[in-house]
Design an enzyme around this catalytic site. Structure first.
Site, PDB file in Angstrom:
ATOM      1  N   GLU A   5       5.400   5.811 -10.119  1.00 16.34           N
ATOM      2  CA  GLU A   5       4.527   5.753  -9.935  1.00 16.34           C
ATOM      3  C   GLU A   5       3.992   7.040  -8.842  1.00 16.34           C
ATOM      4  OE1 GLU A   5       3.734   0.603 -10.315  1.00 16.34           O
ATOM      5  OE2 GLU A   5       4.351   1.497  -7.595  1.00 16.34           O
ATOM      6  N   HIS A  55       0.036  -0.075 -13.915  1.00 20.33           N
ATOM      7  CA  HIS A  55       0.459  -1.341 -14.031  1.00 20.33           C
ATOM      8  C   HIS A  55       2.533  -0.768 -14.029  1.00 20.33           C
ATOM      9  CE1 HIS A  55       1.285  -5.755 -14.742  1.00 20.33           C
ATOM     10  NE2 HIS A  55       2.552  -5.252 -16.232  1.00 20.33           N
ATOM     11  N   ASP A  63      -5.346  -6.215 -17.312  1.00 21.37           N
ATOM     12  CA  ASP A  63      -4.201  -5.109 -18.105  1.00 21.37           C
ATOM     13  C   ASP A  63      -4.100  -4.798 -18.982  1.00 21.37           C
ATOM     14  OD1 ASP A  63      -3.311  -5.226 -15.724  1.00 21.37           O
ATOM     15  OD2 ASP A  63      -1.945  -7.476 -15.667  1.00 21.37           O
ATOM     16  N   LEU A  92      -9.185 -10.139  -9.784  1.00 21.04           N
ATOM     17  CA  LEU A  92     -10.193  -9.759 -11.693  1.00 21.04           C
ATOM     18  C   LEU A  92     -11.618  -8.696 -10.738  1.00 21.04           C
ATOM     19  CD1 LEU A  92      -9.422 -10.301 -14.615  1.00 21.04           C
ATOM     20  CD2 LEU A  92     -11.139 -11.765 -14.304  1.00 21.04           C
ATOM     21  N   GLY A 104       0.872  -0.955   0.072  1.00 25.16           N
ATOM     22  CA  GLY A 104      -0.178  -0.200  -0.496  1.00 25.16           C
ATOM     23  C   GLY A 104       0.815   0.959   0.036  1.00 25.16           C
ATOM     24  N   LEU A 140      -4.904  -7.234  -6.685  1.00 18.67           N
ATOM     25  CA  LEU A 140      -4.820  -8.395  -7.607  1.00 18.67           C
ATOM     26  C   LEU A 140      -5.667  -9.482  -8.009  1.00 18.67           C
ATOM     27  CD1 LEU A 140      -1.854  -9.903  -5.247  1.00 18.67           C
ATOM     28  CD2 LEU A 140      -1.673  -7.883  -7.716  1.00 18.67           C
TER      29      LEU A 140
HETATM   30  C1  GAR Z   1       3.320  -1.439  -7.263  1.00 13.39           C
HETATM   31  O1  GAR Z   1       3.784  -1.180  -8.150  1.00 13.39           O
HETATM   32  C2  GAR Z   1       1.987  -1.775  -8.809  1.00 13.39           C
HETATM   33  O2  GAR Z   1       2.242  -1.333  -9.804  1.00 13.39           O
HETATM   34  C3  GAR Z   1       1.885  -3.049  -8.675  1.00 13.39           C
HETATM   35  O3  GAR Z   1       1.936  -3.092  -7.866  1.00 13.39           O
HETATM   36  C4  GAR Z   1       2.619  -2.582  -6.831  1.00 13.39           C
HETATM   37  C5  GAR Z   1       1.880  -2.746  -5.390  1.00 13.39           C
HETATM   38  O4  GAR Z   1       2.921  -1.445  -4.267  1.00 13.39           O
HETATM   39  N1  GAR Z   1       0.292  -3.400  -9.244  1.00 13.39           N
HETATM   40  C6  GAR Z   1       0.575  -4.539 -10.321  1.00 13.39           C
HETATM   41  O5  GAR Z   1       1.476  -5.377 -10.347  1.00 13.39           O
HETATM   42  C7  GAR Z   1      -0.409  -5.179 -10.878  1.00 13.39           C
HETATM   43  N2  GAR Z   1      -1.071  -5.807 -12.140  1.00 13.39           N
HETATM   44  P1  GAR Z   1       2.407  -0.931  -3.306  1.00 13.39           P
HETATM   45  O6  GAR Z   1       1.190  -1.889  -2.369  1.00 13.39           O
HETATM   46  O7  GAR Z   1       3.670  -0.388  -2.292  1.00 13.39           O
HETATM   47  O8  GAR Z   1       1.603   0.293  -3.253  1.00 13.39           O
END
Ligand code: GAR
Length: 194
Positions: A175, A105, A146, A88, A13, A86
């Site tokens: 991000e 992503h 995706d 759908l 998160g 994660l």
């Molecule tokens: C992030 O890097 C996001 O882009 C990725 O999970 C991570 C979550 O990090 N999402 C995916 O891979 C979706 N397919 P966080 O919990 O520290 O924000």
């Protein structure tokens, strides 16, 4: 009118926290709900510590009983933001929030996406493919993983001595820099629902 953002997240998160903080001083939009499909996910603690209501839901509440959809509607969500989520998203939620659900992503879609491609697995695949760049993709969520329309991409280099950790850190920086800003721009575009 204040717009409401709901975040769906499965894990640590850090993006969710970054988005909550970004909008905590914004008078047009705020995160008023965080939902996670994992009861032990750190995102729930992070959100609660920042004063945001944060709840766990199980598979049946998402896919069968419609409770998650009802919760989103009751909280008058204007935008649903996936941040490391994660599962759908079921068709009923997508239909109810058409054009109002987005995902981030950690690579340059359409490559390195699809079921099971999340987090470090994505970075591993980028490294194994020998790519010289990676990045982030922010896109609308549709019924498949995706594959919704792309809203925004940003790129970063993959360096010769990168490992999963160093590449993940570089992508995370992108991000944190861009996801809140893209959300902010979307809030200007979409109307309020309440
Ligand atoms: C992030 O890097 C996001 O882009 C990725 O999970 C991570 C979550 O990090 N999402 C995916 O891979 C979706 N397919 P966080 O919990 O520290 O924000």
């Amino acid at each position: 009118m204040m717009r409401n953002i709901a975040i769906l997240a499965s894990g640590t998160g850090t993006n969710a926290e970054n988005i909550i903080r970004y909008f905590s001083n914004d008078n047009r939009a705020k995160v008023n709900l965080v939902l996670s499909n994992r009861s032990q996910a750190m995102v729930l603690e992070r959100a609660a510590a920042l004063g945001v209501d944060a709840f766990f839901f199980d598979r049946s509440q998402f896919y069968d009983t419609g409770e998650v959809l009802m919760m989103l509607q009751r909280r008058e969500s204007d935008l649903i933001v996936l941040a490391g989520f994660l599962w759908l998203v079921p068709a009923a939620v997508i239909e109810a929030f058409r054009g109002r659900i987005i995902n981030i992503h950690p690579a340059l879609l359409p490559r390195f996406g699809g079921k099971g491609m999340y987090g470090d697995r994505v970075h591993r695949a980028v490294l194994d493919a020998g790519c010289s760049e990676s990045g982030i993709t922010i896109h609308y969520v549709n019924e498949q993983y995706d594959s919704g329309d792309i809203i925004f991409q940003a790129r970063c280099p993959v360096l010769p001595d990168d490992d999963v950790q160093s590449l993940a850190a570089r992508v995370h920086e992108l991000e944190y820099r861009h996801y809140p800003e893209v959300i902010s721009r979307m809030m200007d575009q979409i109307g309020s629902r309440h």
